[in-house]
Design an enzyme around this catalytic site. Structure first.
Site, PDB file in Angstrom:
ATOM      1  N   ASN A  18       8.365 -50.459  14.635  1.00 34.20           N
ATOM      2  CA  ASN A  18       8.048 -49.753  13.386  1.00 34.20           C
ATOM      3  C   ASN A  18       6.678 -49.107  13.500  1.00 34.20           C
ATOM      4  OD1 ASN A  18       7.884 -52.833  12.715  1.00 34.20           O
ATOM      5  ND2 ASN A  18       6.753 -52.024  11.012  1.00 34.20           N
ATOM      6  N   ASP A  19       5.776 -49.345  12.586  1.00 32.77           N
ATOM      7  CA  ASP A  19       4.551 -48.538  12.468  1.00 32.77           C
ATOM      8  C   ASP A  19       3.801 -48.243  13.766  1.00 32.77           C
ATOM      9  OD1 ASP A  19       5.210 -49.651  10.026  1.00 32.77           O
ATOM     10  OD2 ASP A  19       3.271 -50.579   9.680  1.00 32.77           O
ATOM     11  N   TRP A  43      13.594 -56.540  13.187  1.00 35.92           N
ATOM     12  CA  TRP A  43      12.197 -56.825  12.858  1.00 35.92           C
ATOM     13  C   TRP A  43      11.942 -58.318  13.052  1.00 35.92           C
ATOM     14  CZ3 TRP A  43       9.316 -59.861   9.610  1.00 35.92           C
ATOM     15  CH2 TRP A  43       7.966 -59.499   9.462  1.00 35.92           C
ATOM     16  N   ARG A 131      -3.734 -56.332   4.434  1.00 38.47           N
ATOM     17  CA  ARG A 131      -3.293 -55.951   5.776  1.00 38.47           C
ATOM     18  C   ARG A 131      -3.579 -54.490   6.146  1.00 38.47           C
ATOM     19  NH1 ARG A 131       1.566 -57.091   2.908  1.00 38.47           N
ATOM     20  NH2 ARG A 131       2.881 -55.264   2.526  1.00 38.47           N
ATOM     21  N   ASP A 132      -3.245 -54.188   7.390  1.00 38.42           N
ATOM     22  CA  ASP A 132      -3.251 -52.833   7.954  1.00 38.42           C
ATOM     23  C   ASP A 132      -4.651 -52.223   8.052  1.00 38.42           C
ATOM     24  OD1 ASP A 132      -0.549 -53.371   7.827  1.00 38.42           O
ATOM     25  OD2 ASP A 132      -0.141 -52.070   6.120  1.00 38.42           O
ATOM     26  N   TRP A 271      12.240 -48.397   5.109  1.00 32.24           N
ATOM     27  CA  TRP A 271      12.594 -49.816   4.985  1.00 32.24           C
ATOM     28  C   TRP A 271      13.895 -50.029   4.229  1.00 32.24           C
ATOM     29  CZ3 TRP A 271      10.995 -53.030   8.290  1.00 32.24           C
ATOM     30  CH2 TRP A 271       9.727 -52.940   8.837  1.00 32.24           C
TER      31      TRP A 271
HETATM   32  C1  FRU Z   1       4.521 -51.220   7.081  1.00 27.88           C
HETATM   33  C2  FRU Z   1       4.337 -52.695   7.319  1.00 27.88           C
HETATM   34  C3  FRU Z   1       2.865 -53.046   7.336  1.00 27.88           C
HETATM   35  C4  FRU Z   1       2.833 -54.303   8.160  1.00 27.88           C
HETATM   36  C5  FRU Z   1       3.913 -54.043   9.176  1.00 27.88           C
HETATM   37  C6  FRU Z   1       4.663 -55.259   9.621  1.00 27.88           C
HETATM   38  O1  FRU Z   1       5.704 -50.691   7.543  1.00 27.88           O
HETATM   39  O2  FRU Z   1       5.040 -53.425   6.342  1.00 27.88           O
HETATM   40  O3  FRU Z   1       2.284 -53.206   6.062  1.00 27.88           O
HETATM   41  O4  FRU Z   1       1.575 -54.513   8.755  1.00 27.88           O
HETATM   42  O5  FRU Z   1       4.803 -53.107   8.596  1.00 27.88           O
HETATM   43  O6  FRU Z   1       5.551 -54.962  10.665  1.00 27.88           O
END
Ligand code: FRU
Length: 464
Positions: A18-19, A43, A131-132, A271
């Site tokens: 993903n990201d 995931w 997060r992030d 998502w």
């Molecule tokens: C965004 C997210 C982030 C998190 C990650 C987990 O798509 O939900 O906030 O860090 O993916 O995989």
């Protein structure tokens, strides 16, 4: 149905992605790290995968960079290059005990090996939804970290002089739609076209949550504003869509890009249905890299995105069935044509229609057909975007297997979608409401399937 692999977009040879995380230009290459499951194509076991590229179109995948550990997953984050070339990765430690905190790892070999700090986590607020982290260099010196308090819909800011100690400077939000979490912020200083001016822009992703979550799902936005004393402010507080399609999320920019450009990659996923996208043994892909800038129209500044396009060979327009890896350029006289339709039809009973309607001032993209219906109940349908300048008769449509990106309004209006046209030839036709015939140039992309990335087959060593 299994979706074909993209050829010039970043996608892992196998397993879940993903990201984008930790995008950095170093050692003369573009390095992309990304949310990755080393153990499967769902995931989970979140870790940072790694790939690098000389040109943002040909990608080589490398061994996993940051691996999940007992009790701790490695969620999204970013990388910055220090003056001595040391890379610092900031990521979210998502602990099984329910806390999310920010941690650091460093690399002195351009990101191929990493040492996690003994003092991790470096910022812990005791929060379950913190997060992030995205770290950016501040003009004039020092660093700023942005991270979300996802459920509170806030971006929190921390400043540092040495990338080790951080002090909170403030926060931005909440604003905009409720019933979403905020994720993956970024802060970029973008050039305004035709001027020497640069303006701060916050990038932000939102994902609907709760029992009655918006079926449209994940979306990216931007906010134009200013950076004052280490905190982003916006006078209008307006969250505007960055991409009007269904599949553009978690986009962030590269650190240390040549020329200081703001080069963004986003995850082409949503998502709402990402977990059931029928591809194997890989699942997940990035958008085309896009250079971000601003355009002034009237009193307002609008985000513009210039894609890095792959080299292509022009095909004879009398052979309108193409392999699904192409750049399609459509041009027409907007005064004479009226509504223009571009129709793509694939073998898997799937159709994509792009409709440019100057009277309604809209650009829409629809995905229909049995293959689209079968993917997920919320997958098929139409998305519409306002056109800023309906008098521009030009569209660029990029297709790469299951990835479709439509650029109009000279980069101001963008729609990115996963599509189910299949692996076989795609027929391309364009028509207008009047007798005008739009000029369609189809460029077959020269980049072939990367070695060792067969659709099915033995484990690719890179992701083992
Ligand atoms: C965004 C997210 C982030 C998190 C990650 C987990 O798509 O939900 O906030 O860090 O993916 O995989």
């Amino acid at each position: 149905m299994s979706l074909p692999r993209p050829r010039f977009h970043l996608a892992p040879a196998r397993n879940w992605m993903n990201d984008p995380n930790g995008l950095v230009f170093t050692g003369d290459r573009w390095h992309a790290f990304f949310q990755f499951n080393p153990e499967g194509n769902d995931w989970g076991n979140m870790s940072w995968g790694h790939a690098s590229s000389p040109d943002l179109l040909h990608w080589d995948e490398h061994p996993v960079a940051l691996r999940h550990r007992p009790g701790e997953q490695i969620y999204s984050g970013s990388i910055v290059a220090g003056d001595d070339g040391t890379l610092s990765a900031f990521y979210t430690s998502a602990y099984d005990r329910g806390i999310q905190a920010q941690s650091r790892a460093t690399s002195v070999d351009d990101g191929f090996s990493w040492t996690m700090d003994a003092a991790n986590p470096v910022i812990d607020r005791g929060s379950a939804d913190f997060r992030d982290p995205k770290v950016v260099r501040v003009p004039g010196g020092g660093w700023l970290m942005l991270a979300v308090e996802a459920v509170e819909r806030r971006v929190v800011f921390y400043a540092s002089d040495d990338l080790s100690t951080w002090r909170e400077t403030g926060s931005f939000g909440p604003l905009g739609p409720e019933g979403v979490v905020w994720e993956c912020p970024d802060l970029v200083r973008l050039p305004v076209e035709g001027t020497t001016e640069r303006v701060w822009v916050l990038l932000l992703s939102t994902n609907p949550v709760g029992d009655d979550a918006d079926p449209a799902g994940s979306a990216m936005h931007y906010v134009v504003g200013d950076l004052v004393d280490g905190v982003f402010h916006s006078p209008d507080g307006d969250l505007r869509p960055l991409d009007h399609g269904r599949d553009c999320y978690a986009g962030v920019t590269f650190d240390s890009a040549p020329g200081g450009s703001a080069m963004m990659l986003a995850w082409m996923g949503n998502w709402r249905y990402a977990r059931v996208v029928p591809s194997s043994p890989w699942r997940g892909a990035m958008s085309l890299p896009r250079t971000l800038g601003l355009r002034r129209i009237g009193d307002a500044l609008h985000l513009v995105q210039g894609p890095v396009l792959p080299p292509s060979d022009e095909l004879d327009a009398s052979a309108p069935r193409i392999a699904p890896h192409a750049v399609i350029d459509v041009r027409w006289d907007p005064a004479a044509a009226g509504t223009v339709r571009l129709r793509l039809h694939g073998d898997d009973d799937a159709t994509v229609e792009v409709v440019h309607d100057p009277a309604a001032r809209t650009l829409s993209v629809s995905r229909t057909g049995r293959a689209a219906d079968a993917l997920h109940p919320d997958f098929a349908g139409m998305r519409s975007a306002p056109l800023a300048d309906p008098a521009t008769g030009a569209l660029t449509v990029v297709i790469d297997g299951p990835l479709l990106e439509v650029f109009a309004d000279d980069g101001l209006t963008v729609l990115s979608h996963l599509v189910t046209l299949g692996a076989g030839p795609v027929s391309v036709s364009a028509s207008a409401a009047t007798s005008v015939v739009p000029a369609v140039r189809v460029g077959a992309v020269r980049i072939g399937a990367p070695a060792g990335t067969a659709q099915e087959g033995p484990a690719a060593p890179a992701a083992a």
